[in-house]
Design an enzyme around this catalytic site. Sequence first.
Site, PDB file in Angstrom:
ATOM      1  N   PRO A   2       0.762  -1.250   0.000  1.00 20.73           N
ATOM      2  CA  PRO A   2       0.000   0.000   0.000  1.00 20.73           C
ATOM      3  C   PRO A   2       0.785   1.287   0.000  1.00 20.73           C
ATOM      4  O   PRO A   2       1.672   1.506   0.802  1.00 20.73           O
ATOM      5  CB  PRO A   2      -0.702  -0.084   1.348  1.00 20.73           C
ATOM      6  CG  PRO A   2       0.288  -0.790   2.219  1.00 20.73           C
ATOM      7  CD  PRO A   2       1.236  -1.515   1.343  1.00 20.73           C
ATOM      8  N   LYS A  56      -1.227   6.310   4.754  1.00 19.45           N
ATOM      9  CA  LYS A  56      -1.278   4.877   4.473  1.00 19.45           C
ATOM     10  C   LYS A  56      -1.973   4.103   5.591  1.00 19.45           C
ATOM     11  O   LYS A  56      -1.977   2.873   5.578  1.00 19.45           O
ATOM     12  CB  LYS A  56       0.143   4.344   4.278  1.00 19.45           C
ATOM     13  CG  LYS A  56       0.930   5.064   3.170  1.00 19.45           C
ATOM     14  CD  LYS A  56       2.355   4.564   3.088  1.00 19.45           C
ATOM     15  CE  LYS A  56       3.187   5.446   2.177  1.00 19.45           C
ATOM     16  NZ  LYS A  56       4.620   5.067   2.195  1.00 19.45           N
ATOM     17  N   HIS A  89      -1.054 -17.511   6.224  1.00 20.35           N
ATOM     18  CA  HIS A  89      -0.783 -16.078   6.411  1.00 20.35           C
ATOM     19  C   HIS A  89      -2.001 -15.244   6.795  1.00 20.35           C
ATOM     20  O   HIS A  89      -1.921 -14.027   6.801  1.00 20.35           O
ATOM     21  CB  HIS A  89      -0.123 -15.466   5.163  1.00 20.35           C
ATOM     22  CG  HIS A  89       1.126 -16.173   4.745  1.00 20.35           C
ATOM     23  ND1 HIS A  89       2.191 -16.387   5.588  1.00 20.35           N
ATOM     24  CD2 HIS A  89       1.472 -16.730   3.557  1.00 20.35           C
ATOM     25  CE1 HIS A  89       3.132 -17.043   4.946  1.00 20.35           C
ATOM     26  NE2 HIS A  89       2.725 -17.275   3.709  1.00 20.35           N
ATOM     27  N   ARG A 108       4.472 -11.253   5.074  1.00 18.52           N
ATOM     28  CA  ARG A 108       5.734 -10.941   5.765  1.00 18.52           C
ATOM     29  C   ARG A 108       5.552 -10.514   7.211  1.00 18.52           C
ATOM     30  O   ARG A 108       6.531 -10.214   7.899  1.00 18.52           O
ATOM     31  CB  ARG A 108       6.488  -9.862   4.974  1.00 18.52           C
ATOM     32  CG  ARG A 108       6.988 -10.414   3.645  1.00 18.52           C
ATOM     33  CD  ARG A 108       7.578  -9.338   2.777  1.00 18.52           C
ATOM     34  NE  ARG A 108       8.861  -8.897   3.255  1.00 18.52           N
ATOM     35  CZ  ARG A 108       9.578  -7.923   2.666  1.00 18.52           C
ATOM     36  NH1 ARG A 108       9.078  -7.322   1.589  1.00 18.52           N
ATOM     37  NH2 ARG A 108      10.729  -7.567   3.145  1.00 18.52           N
ATOM     38  N   ARG A 256      16.418   1.701  -1.304  1.00 14.98           N
ATOM     39  CA  ARG A 256      15.188   1.485  -2.070  1.00 14.98           C
ATOM     40  C   ARG A 256      15.453   1.617  -3.565  1.00 14.98           C
ATOM     41  O   ARG A 256      16.165   2.525  -4.010  1.00 14.98           O
ATOM     42  CB  ARG A 256      14.113   2.493  -1.662  1.00 14.98           C
ATOM     43  CG  ARG A 256      13.847   2.595  -0.163  1.00 14.98           C
ATOM     44  CD  ARG A 256      13.410   1.285   0.456  1.00 14.98           C
ATOM     45  NE  ARG A 256      12.207   0.738  -0.151  1.00 14.98           N
ATOM     46  CZ  ARG A 256      10.970   1.122   0.139  1.00 14.98           C
ATOM     47  NH1 ARG A 256      10.758   2.047   1.036  1.00 14.98           N
ATOM     48  NH2 ARG A 256       9.940   0.579  -0.448  1.00 14.98           N
TER      49      ARG A 256
END
Length: 266
Positions: A2, A56, A89, A108, A256
Amino acid sequence: MPELPEVRTVAKVLNTLKNKQIKNINIIYLKVISDNSLDINLLINKTLKEVATLGKYLLFDFEEYILISHLRMEGKYFIKKEDEEYVKHEHIALNFTDKTSLRYHDTRKFGRMQLVYKDKLSEVPSLTKLASEPFNLDKEEFYKKVSKKRVPIKSVLLDQTIINGLGNIYVNEVLFDSRINPLTQGIELTRKQTDKIVDSSVNILNHAIKEGGTTIRSYTSSLGITGNYQNFLKVHLQENCCVCHNKIQNIKIGGRSTYYCSTCQK
DNA sequence: AACGAAACCTGCGCGC
DNA sequence: TGCGCGCAGGTTTCGT
């Protein structure tokens, strides 16, 4: 998944659960609940009034409580029936009285939830530190903050206390649209350039929201949502510049993956 | 105070 | 086929 547009898209679907009442909660993996959270079971018998977003973050309004949810890298929600089997998950299930089951899925395990009292929402540190979203960001204040930073603008824009809602993909896109080299330090930018960054952010986020966000890397999309903004990306994951046709550079900045055109972005 | 790096996790694709 | 490495849309914490 997201960044701001994806979170807005998720919230839109979550709002179909409005006015449903929680019957019980199944916690499969405890660590997705923050240490400083109230007991999640306080939500039992509470009714979902609305799902709002802040950058977010997803904010579930349950009467006198707010459930704060951040999906981080791979958090997703799925709306299922209570008797549907749990898949790998799925860490939390909010079960409603009508047998709807909201499943939180996170490969994760980076995402976090925190339950707070509604009247204490303004005291939650992670939220109070946030800058405004680009749509109502004060350009003067933004320039002041950016021009103090001796780090690449790429990293500055990922700092949610400076501008709220951009992530790796949209920062790459915004810097291309602004024609700014991502390695440029904040302190080197002019007011005109920081204004342009805000304008580009607004335009790109609005467009992405309209397209339902970006779906890349063959992710199983959350809530059955498949965004379309990946069809509009100009540098992220691209090979050649759509303007000058030179090769798009892919480098690491602050760890990144950064895509930019070294010809168009000076 | 500000910055870089590590930590938090799992799965996938690639090269050998 | 198997293994190791690097990579993935994020944030917080720790050390310098």
